[in-house]
Design a protein around this motif. Structure first.
Motif, PDB file in Angstrom:
ATOM      1  N   GLY A 128      61.359  -7.945  46.951  1.00 18.91           N
ATOM      2  CA  GLY A 128      60.941  -8.395  45.616  1.00 18.91           C
ATOM      3  C   GLY A 128      62.126  -8.808  44.769  1.00 18.91           C
ATOM      4  N   ARG A 129      63.193  -8.022  44.821  1.00 19.74           N
ATOM      5  CA  ARG A 129      64.369  -8.337  44.006  1.00 19.74           C
ATOM      6  C   ARG A 129      65.041  -9.625  44.475  1.00 19.74           C
ATOM      7  N   ASP A 130      65.113  -9.832  45.780  1.00 20.04           N
ATOM      8  CA  ASP A 130      65.715 -11.068  46.302  1.00 20.04           C
ATOM      9  C   ASP A 130      64.957 -12.288  45.802  1.00 20.04           C
ATOM     10  N   ARG A 131      63.627 -12.220  45.830  1.00 20.51           N
ATOM     11  CA  ARG A 131      62.797 -13.317  45.331  1.00 20.51           C
ATOM     12  C   ARG A 131      63.092 -13.573  43.862  1.00 20.51           C
ATOM     13  N   PHE A 132      63.121 -12.516  43.063  1.00 18.67           N
ATOM     14  CA  PHE A 132      63.392 -12.655  41.632  1.00 18.67           C
ATOM     15  C   PHE A 132      64.779 -13.250  41.387  1.00 18.67           C
ATOM     16  N   ASP A 133      65.786 -12.737  42.101  1.00 19.34           N
ATOM     17  CA  ASP A 133      67.158 -13.237  41.923  1.00 19.34           C
ATOM     18  C   ASP A 133      67.261 -14.726  42.236  1.00 19.34           C
ATOM     19  N   ARG A 134      66.604 -15.180  43.317  1.00 17.17           N
ATOM     20  CA  ARG A 134      66.639 -16.608  43.667  1.00 17.17           C
ATOM     21  C   ARG A 134      65.999 -17.456  42.569  1.00 17.17           C
ATOM     22  N   GLN A 135      64.855 -17.020  42.070  1.00 15.79           N
ATOM     23  CA  GLN A 135      64.174 -17.764  41.014  1.00 15.79           C
ATOM     24  C   GLN A 135      64.996 -17.774  39.723  1.00 15.79           C
ATOM     25  N   PHE A 136      65.598 -16.667  39.390  1.00 11.68           N
ATOM     26  CA  PHE A 136      66.415 -16.566  38.182  1.00 11.68           C
ATOM     27  C   PHE A 136      67.613 -17.507  38.270  1.00 11.68           C
ATOM     28  N   GLU A 137      68.319 -17.467  39.406  1.00  6.96           N
ATOM     29  CA  GLU A 137      69.499 -18.320  39.577  1.00  6.96           C
ATOM     30  C   GLU A 137      69.131 -19.798  39.556  1.00  6.96           C
ATOM     31  N   ALA A 138      67.977 -20.151  40.119  1.00  6.79           N
ATOM     32  CA  ALA A 138      67.532 -21.549  40.093  1.00  6.79           C
ATOM     33  C   ALA A 138      67.227 -22.001  38.669  1.00  6.79           C
ATOM     34  N   ALA A 139      66.644 -21.106  37.879  1.00  5.30           N
ATOM     35  CA  ALA A 139      66.260 -21.464  36.516  1.00  5.30           C
ATOM     36  C   ALA A 139      67.432 -21.448  35.538  1.00  5.30           C
ATOM     37  N   PHE A 140      68.357 -20.504  35.691  1.00  2.00           N
ATOM     38  CA  PHE A 140      69.401 -20.307  34.687  1.00  2.00           C
ATOM     39  C   PHE A 140      70.820 -20.556  35.188  1.00  2.00           C
TER      40      PHE A 140
ATOM     41  N   ALA B  98      72.731 -18.781  36.837  1.00  2.00           N
ATOM     42  CA  ALA B  98      73.537 -17.573  36.624  1.00  2.00           C
ATOM     43  C   ALA B  98      72.893 -16.442  37.404  1.00  2.00           C
ATOM     44  N   ARG B  99      73.686 -15.445  37.669  1.00  2.00           N
ATOM     45  CA  ARG B  99      73.203 -14.261  38.385  1.00  2.00           C
ATOM     46  C   ARG B  99      72.453 -13.344  37.417  1.00  2.00           C
ATOM     47  N   ALA B 100      71.320 -12.814  37.850  1.00  2.00           N
ATOM     48  CA  ALA B 100      70.520 -11.922  37.006  1.00  2.00           C
ATOM     49  C   ALA B 100      71.164 -10.546  36.936  1.00  2.00           C
ATOM     50  N   SER B 101      71.200  -9.949  35.756  1.00  2.00           N
ATOM     51  CA  SER B 101      71.688  -8.575  35.612  1.00  2.00           C
ATOM     52  C   SER B 101      70.588  -7.629  36.079  1.00  2.00           C
ATOM     53  N   ARG B 102      70.929  -6.354  36.297  1.00  2.00           N
ATOM     54  CA  ARG B 102      69.923  -5.382  36.702  1.00  2.00           C
ATOM     55  C   ARG B 102      68.830  -5.237  35.647  1.00  2.00           C
ATOM     56  N   LEU B 103      69.182  -5.411  34.361  1.00  2.00           N
ATOM     57  CA  LEU B 103      68.193  -5.271  33.295  1.00  2.00           C
ATOM     58  C   LEU B 103      67.267  -6.476  33.184  1.00  2.00           C
ATOM     59  N   ALA B 104      67.610  -7.589  33.818  1.00  2.00           N
ATOM     60  CA  ALA B 104      66.760  -8.780  33.752  1.00  2.00           C
ATOM     61  C   ALA B 104      65.411  -8.517  34.418  1.00  2.00           C
ATOM     62  N   GLY B 105      65.396  -7.711  35.483  1.00  2.00           N
ATOM     63  CA  GLY B 105      64.145  -7.422  36.184  1.00  2.00           C
ATOM     64  C   GLY B 105      63.138  -6.670  35.324  1.00  2.00           C
ATOM     65  N   PRO B 106      63.508  -5.507  34.769  1.00  2.00           N
ATOM     66  CA  PRO B 106      62.555  -4.811  33.896  1.00  2.00           C
ATOM     67  C   PRO B 106      62.157  -5.640  32.663  1.00  2.00           C
ATOM     68  N   ALA B 107      63.087  -6.445  32.143  1.00  2.00           N
ATOM     69  CA  ALA B 107      62.748  -7.316  31.005  1.00  2.00           C
ATOM     70  C   ALA B 107      61.697  -8.348  31.424  1.00  2.00           C
ATOM     71  N   TYR B 108      61.886  -8.926  32.605  1.00  2.00           N
ATOM     72  CA  TYR B 108      60.911  -9.882  33.137  1.00  2.00           C
ATOM     73  C   TYR B 108      59.541  -9.216  33.278  1.00  2.00           C
TER      74      TYR B 108
ATOM     75  N   ALA C  86      59.635  -7.726  39.366  1.00  2.00           N
ATOM     76  CA  ALA C  86      60.940  -8.179  39.836  1.00  2.00           C
ATOM     77  C   ALA C  86      61.571  -7.204  40.828  1.00  2.00           C
ATOM     78  N   ASP C  87      61.324  -5.913  40.666  1.00  2.00           N
ATOM     79  CA  ASP C  87      61.911  -4.906  41.551  1.00  2.00           C
ATOM     80  C   ASP C  87      60.881  -4.256  42.458  1.00  2.00           C
ATOM     81  N   GLY C  88      59.753  -4.926  42.685  1.00  3.06           N
ATOM     82  CA  GLY C  88      58.715  -4.389  43.555  1.00  3.06           C
ATOM     83  C   GLY C  88      57.434  -4.112  42.788  1.00  3.06           C
ATOM     84  N   PRO C  89      56.509  -3.396  43.412  1.00  4.44           N
ATOM     85  CA  PRO C  89      55.201  -3.164  42.805  1.00  4.44           C
ATOM     86  C   PRO C  89      55.290  -2.336  41.521  1.00  4.44           C
ATOM     87  N   ILE C  90      54.430  -2.693  40.579  1.00  7.82           N
ATOM     88  CA  ILE C  90      54.395  -1.999  39.284  1.00  7.82           C
ATOM     89  C   ILE C  90      52.949  -1.917  38.811  1.00  7.82           C
TER      90      ILE C  90
END
Length: 168
Positions: free
Chosen positions: A79-91, A93-103, A127-131
């Protein structure tokens, strides 16, 4: 294992080894985790060492031989790898650890606005798996279980369960 000072690790480890202890939760990361594991490993057999989610941010903990096989929870990397790829494509830049919970918080707010009510009890992939949001407004996250490997990257031994489902 929660000593007040590093020098107390050996005494507490000795007391644990004298008992019939199967597992010990080491609530330290970094040097504290290494010291605790070394103290537990002295004198032969040692209990299973359990760590906290803080270990997920410590890629070199596996370099400590006394921590080999220790288990700790962490976000499911798929889940995190997917989020990181999408974040980097959009911005770009590398996503911080706090970007996932904010998302995840924004996604919950958007879904609430769209549906007119919070999605209580309906799990989704964050962003970091099931919630899942429970009736009291608390979020529940499914975390994977990892094992430290000697000198290597932690190995996932159990994927993150969906909160509220079997095995969670």
């Amino acid at each position: 294992l929660v000593p007040q000072r590093t020098t107390e690790f050996a005494a507490q480890a000795e007391a644990l080894r004298a008992g019939d202890v199967e597992a010990v939760l080491v609530a330290f990361a970094g040097a504290g985790a290494r010291t605790a594991a070394q103290a537990l490993a002295e004198g032969g057999s040692r209990p299973l060492i359990l760590g906290t989610i803080l270990w997920a941010a410590e890629p070199n903990l596996g370099d400590e031989p006394a921590l080999a096989g220790a288990l700790f929870p962490g976000p499911d990397p798929s889940g995190r790898d997917r989020f990181d790829r999408q974040f980097e494509a959009a911005f770009e830049a590398r996503a911080s650890r706090l970007a996932g919970p904010a998302y995840d918080a924004v996604a919950l707010a958007a879904r609430t606005a769209r549906e007119g009510t919070p999605p209580v009890g309906s799990p989704f992939l964050g962003a970091d798996g099931p919630i899942q949001l429970d009736a009291g407004g608390v979020t529940r996250r499914g975390l994977a279980v990892f094992a430290l490997q000697p000198g290597g990257t932690p190995r996932m031994v159990s994927p993150a369960p969906v909160p509220g489902g079997a095995g969670s």
